[in-house]
Scaffold this motif. Sequence first.
Motif, short mmCIF file in Angstrom:
data_model
loop_
_atom_site.label_atom_id
_atom_site.label_comp_id
_atom_site.label_asym_id
_atom_site.label_seq_id
_atom_site.Cartn_x
_atom_site.Cartn_y
_atom_site.Cartn_z
N ASP A 19 1.26 7.02 -8.89
CA ASP A 19 0.45 8.12 -8.35
C ASP A 19 1.21 8.96 -7.34
OD1 ASP A 19 -1.81 7.37 -9.85
OD2 ASP A 19 -2.37 5.89 -8.33
N ASP A 22 3.00 7.29 -0.83
CA ASP A 22 1.89 7.00 0.07
C ASP A 22 1.94 7.91 1.30
OD1 ASP A 22 -0.23 4.69 0.79
OD2 ASP A 22 0.87 5.29 2.60
N TYR A 63 -5.03 14.94 5.64
CA TYR A 63 -5.36 13.58 5.21
C TYR A 63 -6.64 13.11 5.88
CZ TYR A 63 -5.38 8.59 4.57
OH TYR A 63 -5.77 7.30 4.25
N HIS A 66 -9.62 14.88 4.29
CA HIS A 66 -9.80 14.64 2.85
C HIS A 66 -9.02 13.39 2.43
CE1 HIS A 66 -10.51 18.97 3.42
NE2 HIS A 66 -11.25 18.94 2.33
N PRO A 67 -9.33 12.23 3.00
CA PRO A 67 -8.53 11.02 2.73
C PRO A 67 -8.46 10.62 1.26
CG PRO A 67 -10.59 10.46 3.83
CD PRO A 67 -10.45 11.94 3.92
N SER A 68 -9.58 10.70 0.55
CA SER A 68 -9.58 10.27 -0.85
C SER A 68 -8.78 11.23 -1.74
CB SER A 68 -11.02 10.16 -1.38
OG SER A 68 -11.66 11.43 -1.37
N GLN A 69 -8.60 12.47 -1.27
CA GLN A 69 -7.86 13.47 -2.04
C GLN A 69 -6.42 13.62 -1.54
OE1 GLN A 69 -10.14 17.08 -1.70
NE2 GLN A 69 -11.88 16.27 -2.86
N SER A 70 -6.04 12.74 -0.61
CA SER A 70 -4.71 12.88 0.01
C SER A 70 -3.99 11.56 0.13
CB SER A 70 -4.86 13.51 1.41
OG SER A 70 -5.64 14.67 1.39
N SER A 71 -4.34 10.59 -0.68
CA SER A 71 -3.75 9.26 -0.57
C SER A 71 -2.25 9.26 -0.85
CB SER A 71 -4.45 8.28 -1.50
OG SER A 71 -4.39 8.74 -2.84
N THR A 72 -1.80 10.18 -1.69
CA THR A 72 -0.37 10.36 -1.93
C THR A 72 -0.01 11.81 -1.63
OG1 THR A 72 -0.58 11.02 -4.26
CG2 THR A 72 -0.42 8.65 -3.79
N THR A 79 -4.59 18.80 -4.76
CA THR A 79 -5.97 19.12 -4.39
C THR A 79 -6.04 20.31 -3.44
OG1 THR A 79 -5.89 17.44 -2.64
CG2 THR A 79 -6.83 16.79 -4.76
#
Length: 206
Positions: A19, A22, A63, A66-72, A79
Amino acid sequence: MAPFLESVKSFADVPITADGVDTVAFLEASEGVVKLFKLLENPAFTPVVSDLEGNITKVRTRYDSHPSQSSTLELLLFTEHTTEKKQPASEGLMWLLRGLAFTFRALQAAQNNVQTELSKAFTEGYENTLKGYHNFVVKGIFAVAMRACPYRKTFYDKLASDPAGGPPVPGDKLNQQLNVWLAALEKILVRMKKVYEEKKYGDVKL
């Protein structure tokens, strides 16, 4: 406390999966680069430190919101570019990568030749990376910073020393740690440079 390279997160410890890179671990390792410049104790590098810190903040702000859209890093870029009219985090990450590329090239030059002083190593690193993005004024600021670099031995002694008074890291171990750190950073830079170029997000010289 511990010697410098053992007290900051190494880029070798930043997870890279299918993905992408990190985000949180990458930012933590990037904060280690800020500490590295502060270790130089060169006031002329203040603009570099400020830029690195500012760009880390831009990416972290995205991040955090928008943590779930910025995990990598890759997902963050995708996004933000597909949902926002402006992309401050993407631009911040681009400049952060440029600063990291400058750091990588400078330290790599120093590692490749034990006779190379930091002033020369950082000058070479700057000319191959950041210089092409800077105007006349900023180039002058960096020229001053390059000339004000500490002696190589002084810097490497600081990298090896333990602020708590413990024994310094032996030279061979320090070089091994630094080479691992640089190799991992290069891997991330090559990967993200490709992402920026293929997606037409911007340009990162390496």
